[in-house]
Design an enzyme around this catalytic site. Structure first.
Site, PDB file in Angstrom:
ATOM      1  N   VAL A 267     -38.684  43.191   8.971  1.00 20.49           N
ATOM      2  CA  VAL A 267     -38.338  44.249   8.030  1.00 20.49           C
ATOM      3  C   VAL A 267     -38.228  45.498   8.892  1.00 20.49           C
ATOM      4  O   VAL A 267     -39.225  46.002   9.377  1.00 20.49           O
ATOM      5  CB  VAL A 267     -39.420  44.430   6.952  1.00 20.49           C
ATOM      6  CG1 VAL A 267     -39.100  45.608   6.053  1.00 20.49           C
ATOM      7  CG2 VAL A 267     -39.546  43.159   6.119  1.00 20.49           C
ATOM      8  N   PRO A 268     -37.014  45.954   9.130  1.00 24.20           N
ATOM      9  CA  PRO A 268     -36.786  46.893  10.229  1.00 24.20           C
ATOM     10  C   PRO A 268     -37.192  48.324   9.917  1.00 24.20           C
ATOM     11  O   PRO A 268     -36.357  49.208   9.826  1.00 24.20           O
ATOM     12  CB  PRO A 268     -35.283  46.783  10.470  1.00 24.20           C
ATOM     13  CG  PRO A 268     -34.722  46.404   9.137  1.00 24.20           C
ATOM     14  CD  PRO A 268     -35.763  45.603   8.421  1.00 24.20           C
ATOM     15  N   CYS A 269     -38.470  48.546   9.839  1.00 20.76           N
ATOM     16  CA  CYS A 269     -38.918  49.893   9.526  1.00 20.76           C
ATOM     17  C   CYS A 269     -38.666  50.822  10.718  1.00 20.76           C
ATOM     18  O   CYS A 269     -38.690  52.033  10.578  1.00 20.76           O
ATOM     19  CB  CYS A 269     -40.387  49.897   9.134  1.00 20.76           C
ATOM     20  SG  CYS A 269     -41.473  49.184  10.355  1.00 20.76           S
ATOM     21  N   HIS A 270     -38.396  50.250  11.864  1.00 22.90           N
ATOM     22  CA  HIS A 270     -38.097  51.094  13.024  1.00 22.90           C
ATOM     23  C   HIS A 270     -36.733  51.754  12.888  1.00 22.90           C
ATOM     24  O   HIS A 270     -36.404  52.639  13.659  1.00 22.90           O
ATOM     25  CB  HIS A 270     -38.157  50.261  14.296  1.00 22.90           C
ATOM     26  CG  HIS A 270     -37.256  49.054  14.269  1.00 22.90           C
ATOM     27  ND1 HIS A 270     -37.608  47.865  13.673  1.00 22.90           N
ATOM     28  CD2 HIS A 270     -36.003  48.874  14.739  1.00 22.90           C
ATOM     29  CE1 HIS A 270     -36.622  46.998  13.797  1.00 22.90           C
ATOM     30  NE2 HIS A 270     -35.620  47.582  14.436  1.00 22.90           N
ATOM     31  N   ARG A 271     -35.937  51.317  11.924  1.00 22.35           N
ATOM     32  CA  ARG A 271     -34.609  51.906  11.768  1.00 22.35           C
ATOM     33  C   ARG A 271     -34.590  53.055  10.777  1.00 22.35           C
ATOM     34  O   ARG A 271     -33.532  53.474  10.328  1.00 22.35           O
ATOM     35  CB  ARG A 271     -33.608  50.834  11.318  1.00 22.35           C
ATOM     36  CG  ARG A 271     -33.404  49.756  12.370  1.00 22.35           C
ATOM     37  CD  ARG A 271     -32.356  48.732  11.973  1.00 22.35           C
ATOM     38  NE  ARG A 271     -32.495  47.545  12.807  1.00 22.35           N
ATOM     39  CZ  ARG A 271     -32.324  46.302  12.375  1.00 22.35           C
ATOM     40  NH1 ARG A 271     -32.005  46.087  11.111  1.00 22.35           N
ATOM     41  NH2 ARG A 271     -32.484  45.287  13.194  1.00 22.35           N
TER      42      ARG A 271
END
Length: 301
Positions: A267-271
DNA sequence: AGGCAATATCAGC
DNA sequence: GCTGATATTGCCT
């Protein structure tokens, strides 16, 4: 030019202990993160490759090759990929980015995310239950971003985090805090297949989607699902996510929910970055957020 | 009530 | 213009 988002967190710059394992990229990450941290702290004086190499105690060519192997980018190019400037450009191109990708996922179960994920949400009651009745297997495995802790249910991946300073207990505690009443069972065999499927893009196949299980409040799950719609190598803002889920003024709450994402990377919370392009925060350390963003940049067409 | 991984705004360079 | 500091904010737990 060359401005690194200034909010860097110095405590993530410590060394990891070596992980004696196949996925070679994992061992590299120790050095890589020190390089990133060093550059981030000293970007004002534009450190030369030589001074970087000096700092980590390796030759310039070794640093260069190591870095290229890991990120697919030279240190300098990597640096540019993580500048404010770059983040801003990602945002400019953002436009209707969330809309396009997400709708697909809603109509059919299959394609969300570049990683091809089918997600299943454990619903409202579980928030109160805090994971009661759940049996969660967990294990530790190497990853390109340091040792990872993997948490899984029989239905799929439920948690993914990172171990810092060789502190496995800390990483586990972080997971336990999310579902205090669940049973955690150490079972490396149950979790061992995940890292390769997650961290090796060439294995991302639409016909073999990764099953993940989202366990959180309704609001959190809505936010996390939205994140799945942000394409690889791209970025959005907290406010854009807020708009997307229909609470345009909830940017702050979105930030909090993003911060509670249990399945890092997948879940790309880094984006998700600030409106200004600054990286703002990351649960597993801003250096790691930079690393992941740069790693993705190195793998773009 | 309490707290935020936000954002808008403003003074000083 | 840019930067960092501060004030204001709405909404989630």
């Amino acid at each position: 030019m060359l401005e690194i988002a200034r909010t860097l967190d110095p405590q993530t710059s410590r060394a990891l202990e070596d992980a004696p394992t196949p996925m070679s990229a994992c061992a590299d990450y120790d050095v890589v993160r020190r390089i990133i941290a060093f550059i981030s702290e000293n970007w004002r004086d534009q450190p030369s490759l030589e001074s970087i190499a000096d700092h980590v105690g390796l030759s310039t060519s070794h640093v260069h090759h190591l870095f290229r192997r890991w990120a697919g980018l030279s240190p300098k190019a990597f640096l540019q990929a993580v500048t404010l400037d770059h983040a801003k450009r990602l945002l400019d191109a953002e436009a209707s980015l969330l809309d396009a990708t997400l709708e697909l996922g809603l109509s059919g179960p299959a394609r969300l995310h570049d990683l091809f994920v089918t997600h299943e949400a454990m619903t409202p009651g579980d928030y109160k239950a805090k994971g009661a009745g759940l049996v969660l297997s967990y294990g530790y495995h190497p990853s390109p971003f340091g040792e990872a802790i993997v948490v899984a249910t029989p239905r799929g991946l439920a948690g993914l985090g990172f171990v810092d300073d060789a502190d496995r207990d800390g990483a586990l505690a972080d997971m336990r805090r999310r579902w205090p009443n669940a049973d955690f069972v150490r079972d490396d065999a149950a979790t061992s297949s995940y890292p390769a499927r997650v961290f090796e893009p060439e294995r991302w196949r639409p016909d073999q989607p990764l099953d993940i299980v989202l366990i959180g409040t309704d609001f959190e799950v809505r936010v996390w699902r939205t994140l799945l719609g942000i394409p690889f190598g791209r970025a959005t803002t907290y406010s854009a996510v807020a708009e997307k889920i229909g609470s345009p003024k909830a940017a702050r709450a979105v930030g909090a929910a993003v911060g509670r994402n249990p399945i890092s990377f997948v879940v790309p919370c880094h984006r998700v970055v600030g409106r200004s392009g600054a990286l703002t925060g990351y649960h597993w350390g801003l250096t790691r957020k930079q690393a992941i963003l740069g790693w993705e940049a190195g793998r773009m067409a």
